[in-house]
Design an enzyme around this catalytic site. Structure first.
Site, PDB file in Angstrom:
ATOM      1  N   GLY A  12      -4.869  13.085  -2.303  1.00 50.98           N
ATOM      2  CA  GLY A  12      -3.966  12.893  -1.177  1.00 50.98           C
ATOM      3  C   GLY A  12      -2.539  12.767  -1.690  1.00 50.98           C
ATOM      4  O   GLY A  12      -2.200  13.248  -2.769  1.00 50.98           O
ATOM      5  N   LYS A 179       3.177  -6.736  -1.719  1.00 53.34           N
ATOM      6  CA  LYS A 179       2.941  -5.351  -1.300  1.00 53.34           C
ATOM      7  C   LYS A 179       2.055  -5.319  -0.063  1.00 53.34           C
ATOM      8  O   LYS A 179       2.284  -4.530   0.863  1.00 53.34           O
ATOM      9  CB  LYS A 179       2.287  -4.554  -2.437  1.00 53.34           C
ATOM     10  CG  LYS A 179       1.919  -3.122  -2.052  1.00 53.34           C
ATOM     11  CD  LYS A 179       3.134  -2.289  -1.691  1.00 53.34           C
ATOM     12  CE  LYS A 179       2.756  -0.924  -1.109  1.00 53.34           C
ATOM     13  NZ  LYS A 179       2.005  -0.071  -2.026  1.00 53.34           N
ATOM     14  N   ASN A 183       2.539  -3.666   3.723  1.00 54.06           N
ATOM     15  CA  ASN A 183       1.558  -2.769   4.337  1.00 54.06           C
ATOM     16  C   ASN A 183       1.015  -3.258   5.672  1.00 54.06           C
ATOM     17  O   ASN A 183       0.631  -2.451   6.521  1.00 54.06           O
ATOM     18  CB  ASN A 183       0.396  -2.532   3.361  1.00 54.06           C
ATOM     19  CG  ASN A 183       0.708  -1.454   2.353  1.00 54.06           C
ATOM     20  OD1 ASN A 183       1.390  -0.486   2.657  1.00 54.06           O
ATOM     21  ND2 ASN A 183       0.222  -1.619   1.131  1.00 54.06           N
ATOM     22  N   SER A 249       0.774   6.036   4.738  1.00 56.02           N
ATOM     23  CA  SER A 249      -0.522   6.711   4.625  1.00 56.02           C
ATOM     24  C   SER A 249      -1.295   6.630   5.928  1.00 56.02           C
ATOM     25  O   SER A 249      -1.932   7.602   6.351  1.00 56.02           O
ATOM     26  CB  SER A 249      -1.328   6.096   3.485  1.00 56.02           C
ATOM     27  OG  SER A 249      -1.523   4.708   3.689  1.00 56.02           O
TER      28      SER A 249
END
Length: 301
Positions: A12, A179, A183, A249
């Site tokens: 990906g 992080k 997200n 994503s």
């Protein structure tokens, strides 16, 4: 070619960029493990575009043990990558897990045949335009971060002389939660609104983000992360400096009708909150909504 034998599992945006950059080092012998054969990968970085030859395997039965596995599947796809790990790993192998969320070792180790598992935080933005075309955007600071330890320097050496900068930290759990904090707002909000990061310029989205972050910060502290009293505000302030045209994503997966990585993000906050007796209603709402979307995507042919 001789050198470090490396297998990149998953092609990906993150895996495509990793494969491209690793292939730029003459010390690396890179094989890509993917669903379809790709002989050449177009790699965009800054204003340059390169065509990089790839050695690709599409059948796990043809794979052989390697020195390094760079696991770039989504967190929910680790079990489906088990057939690759079974063939690629030995106790001498190191598996670097480039995935969102936390608990990388717990997810991957049962499938890794005694290999060493190293979690890595991904900061770079990898966008996949086509199966054979990816772009690297640097966000800020290091592109990858790994915990200090025996394999940290060896992992960083894989990317020497490439566009990817690898950092090493003894405070990895804190950075891992920081992080995750990014997200738990970036991915669900862009996916649900179907807008890129520019959506965070809205004041109402910022207020919702702070509520989600406040819950996650409390859970992260309970898990051992050293997070500041104004961590939520600092995360949002930093986040607003990210390129507004960048996607996430989950945004791309949502547009493509693919299952979503929500369990590893807001789901991880909710699960940890339950362990510590902390309420997480906003993260639970994000989890519920996006599980519904993900389940519908999984049923779509």
């Amino acid at each position: 070619m001789t050198g470090r034998k490396i297998a990149v599992v998953g092609l990906g945006g993150i895996g495509g960029v990793a494969a491209a950059c690793l292939s730029l080092s003459p010390d690396n012998d890179v094989t890509v493990c993917a669903r379809r054969r790709i002989d050449t990968l177009t790699f965009d970085h800054h204003e340059e575009s390169k065509r990089i030859p790839l050695k690709t395997l599409t059948e796990p039965s043809r794979a052989e043990p390697v020195d390094w596995v760079i696991l770039c599947t989504k967190a929910q796809d680790v079990a489906s990558a088990a057939s690759w790990l079974e063939r690629l790993c030995t106790p001498k192998t190191t598996v670097a897990v480039l995935q969102n969320g936390i608990a990388h070792e717990e997810r991957v180790a049962p499938h890794a045949k005694g290999a060493t598992v190293v979690p890595a935080i991904v900061y770079y933005n990898g966008e996949r335009f086509a199966p054979d075309h990816v772009r690297l955007r640097h966000i800020r600071g290091h592109d990858l971060l790994v915990p200090a330890g025996a394999q940290a320097e060896a992992f960083a050496a894989l990317f020497e002389g490439t566009p990817i900068d690898v950092g090493i930290s003894a405070e990895f759990i804190t950075y891992q939660w920081r992080k995750l904090l990014v997200n738990v707002i970036a991915n669900p909000i862009t996916a649900l609104t179907r807008q890129r990061l520019g959506v965070f310029q809205r004041e109402d989205i910022q207020q919702l983000s702070l509520g989600i972050l406040d819950e996650a910060v409390a859970v992260g502290r309970a898990e051992g992360a050293q997070l500041a009293g104004n961590e939520a505000e600092m995360i949002l302030e930093t986040f607003l400096a990210y390129p507004p045209e960048a996607g996430t994503s989950m945004y791309f997966d949502c547009l493509a009708g693919r299952p979503l990585e929500i369990e590893a993000l807001n789901g991880a906050v909710v699960a940890a909150g339950l362990r510590h007796g902390l309420a997480t209603p906003l993260n639970t709402a994000m989890l519920t909504l996006l599980k519904t979307v993900s389940d519908a995507n999984a049923k779509t042919p």
